[in-house]
Design a protein around this motif. Sequence first.
Motif, PDB file in Angstrom:
ATOM      1  N   PRO A  10       0.921  -1.087  -0.101  1.00  0.00           N
ATOM      2  CA  PRO A  10       0.005   0.210  -0.109  1.00  0.00           C
ATOM      3  C   PRO A  10       0.908   1.289   0.123  1.00  0.00           C
ATOM      4  O   PRO A  10       1.912   1.193   0.620  1.00  0.00           O
ATOM      5  N   LEU A  11       0.358   2.331  -0.746  1.00  0.00           N
ATOM      6  CA  LEU A  11       1.272   3.708  -0.485  1.00  0.00           C
ATOM      7  C   LEU A  11       0.945   4.208   0.707  1.00  0.00           C
ATOM      8  O   LEU A  11      -0.237   3.901   1.198  1.00  0.00           O
ATOM      9  N   PRO A  12       1.655   5.075   1.239  1.00  0.00           N
ATOM     10  CA  PRO A  12       1.277   5.777   2.391  1.00  0.00           C
ATOM     11  C   PRO A  12       0.138   6.698   1.971  1.00  0.00           C
ATOM     12  O   PRO A  12       0.228   7.277   0.982  1.00  0.00           O
ATOM     13  N   GLY A  13      -0.855   7.006   2.812  1.00  0.00           N
ATOM     14  CA  GLY A  13      -2.008   7.737   2.718  1.00  0.00           C
ATOM     15  C   GLY A  13      -3.144   6.853   2.589  1.00  0.00           C
ATOM     16  O   GLY A  13      -3.127   5.540   2.651  1.00  0.00           O
ATOM     17  N   PRO A  14      -4.347   7.606   2.216  1.00  0.00           N
ATOM     18  CA  PRO A  14      -5.633   7.097   2.368  1.00  0.00           C
ATOM     19  C   PRO A  14      -5.831   5.864   1.241  1.00  0.00           C
ATOM     20  O   PRO A  14      -6.676   5.084   1.115  1.00  0.00           O
ATOM     21  N   HIS A 236     -15.895  19.041   0.012  1.00  0.00           N
ATOM     22  CA  HIS A 236     -16.035  17.515   0.472  1.00  0.00           C
ATOM     23  C   HIS A 236     -15.046  16.764   0.007  1.00  0.00           C
ATOM     24  O   HIS A 236     -14.128  16.136   0.826  1.00  0.00           O
ATOM     25  N   VAL A 237     -14.758  16.731  -1.213  1.00  0.00           N
ATOM     26  CA  VAL A 237     -13.825  15.843  -2.051  1.00  0.00           C
ATOM     27  C   VAL A 237     -12.591  16.367  -1.431  1.00  0.00           C
ATOM     28  O   VAL A 237     -11.819  15.243  -1.245  1.00  0.00           O
ATOM     29  N   LEU A 238     -12.327  17.521  -1.442  1.00  0.00           N
ATOM     30  CA  LEU A 238     -10.812  18.005  -1.118  1.00  0.00           C
ATOM     31  C   LEU A 238     -10.258  17.990   0.192  1.00  0.00           C
ATOM     32  O   LEU A 238      -9.368  18.403   0.504  1.00  0.00           O
ATOM     33  N   GLN A 239     -11.171  17.420   1.158  1.00  0.00           N
ATOM     34  CA  GLN A 239     -10.745  17.262   2.631  1.00  0.00           C
ATOM     35  C   GLN A 239      -9.433  16.248   2.770  1.00  0.00           C
ATOM     36  O   GLN A 239      -9.301  15.359   1.765  1.00  0.00           O
ATOM     37  N   SER A 240      -8.561  16.734   3.787  1.00  0.00           N
ATOM     38  CA  SER A 240      -7.404  16.002   3.762  1.00  0.00           C
ATOM     39  C   SER A 240      -7.489  14.416   3.834  1.00  0.00           C
ATOM     40  O   SER A 240      -6.647  13.723   3.298  1.00  0.00           O
ATOM     41  N   GLN A 241      -8.448  13.904   4.542  1.00  0.00           N
ATOM     42  CA  GLN A 241      -8.626  12.418   4.562  1.00  0.00           C
ATOM     43  C   GLN A 241      -8.844  11.615   3.246  1.00  0.00           C
ATOM     44  O   GLN A 241      -8.547  10.462   3.031  1.00  0.00           O
ATOM     45  N   TYR A 242      -8.965  12.536   2.122  1.00  0.00           N
ATOM     46  CA  TYR A 242      -9.302  11.800   0.898  1.00  0.00           C
ATOM     47  C   TYR A 242      -7.989  12.069  -0.153  1.00  0.00           C
ATOM     48  O   TYR A 242      -8.264  11.917  -1.184  1.00  0.00           O
ATOM     49  N   ARG A 243      -7.061  12.899   0.441  1.00  0.00           N
ATOM     50  CA  ARG A 243      -6.034  13.395  -0.450  1.00  0.00           C
ATOM     51  C   ARG A 243      -4.792  12.474  -0.394  1.00  0.00           C
ATOM     52  O   ARG A 243      -4.408  11.827   0.563  1.00  0.00           O
TER      53      ARG A 243
END
Length: 298
Positions: A10-14, A236-243
């Motif tokens: 997995p890549l780091p991040g979501p 909503h889409v650009l929130q950090s948890q989806y970046r």
Amino acid sequence: MANESFNTTPLPGPFGVAVEGLDIAAASPAQFNALVDLLYENHILVIRGQDLSPPEYIAFGRKWGELVPYFQKRWTLPDYPEVLLITNEAVPGRALPPAENWHADGTYLERPHSVTMLYGREAPDEGGETWFAGTAQAYDGLDAETRTALEGLMVQHVKNGGDKLALAEEHERALTLESQTTEEERKGLRPVVHPMVLRHPATGRPALYCSTTTAYGIEGMEESEAVELILKIKRHVLQSQYRQSHKTLPGEILLWDNFAVLHKAAPTPLSNADGERRLLHRITVSGLPERFADRAAA
Ligand SMILES: [Fe+2]
């Protein structure tokens, strides 16, 4: 994790996954199918350690769908119009769109681009990333009431986002540059509609498909209300948890699923200096791999 005899991490991040230990020029059909599943499940896919000739890269691209040649040959790899050169080389007259706004590729087309891939040739020491926002994950993050409210909405798109002046200029450009503009491009100058909640044509997974530079309205909705809703979804889409972000290094191929992410390029200054050059070979496809031939045209 071992997967069809190559390793995945997995890549780091979501979201996102990296593959190592696979020569894609020699990949078996089962290995290719595993890559497709990995992309659809993880939204972005990095395949490391590749050394491909242009025909080998193009053959790989063709397995994902129908190749979309870039309409201006002077920015493509010589003799290979399917491969766009993305470079920060300082060349007089270079006027490629900077791609620094959030978008999914080809949303202004009736048949938007499904997958885009970048083959890394040179990477600057600093910067040069591609940034992503997960539109499928962002859909999952909506409450039930909002999901219901968005269902069935049809978003209107046009190249350059419905600015009427820009639209007029695009028509003008299409007429004056007709010899350099494909029929596909000319079609792209007419408004099209896509669902706000787009079901992935291969997996059926829903994603939010409106937060691009091309959306300008919603069918049957008053303009100011539509713009407000599109901006609300975009926030909503650009929130950090989806970046997510990834810098494509030489020998890597980065693929993304345009039906599950938005992307944009990090600003990269023009330079011919060692350690500052960025060169990527881009292939874009529409449609789906052959094994999904029974699905409706994507
Ligand atoms: Fe793009």
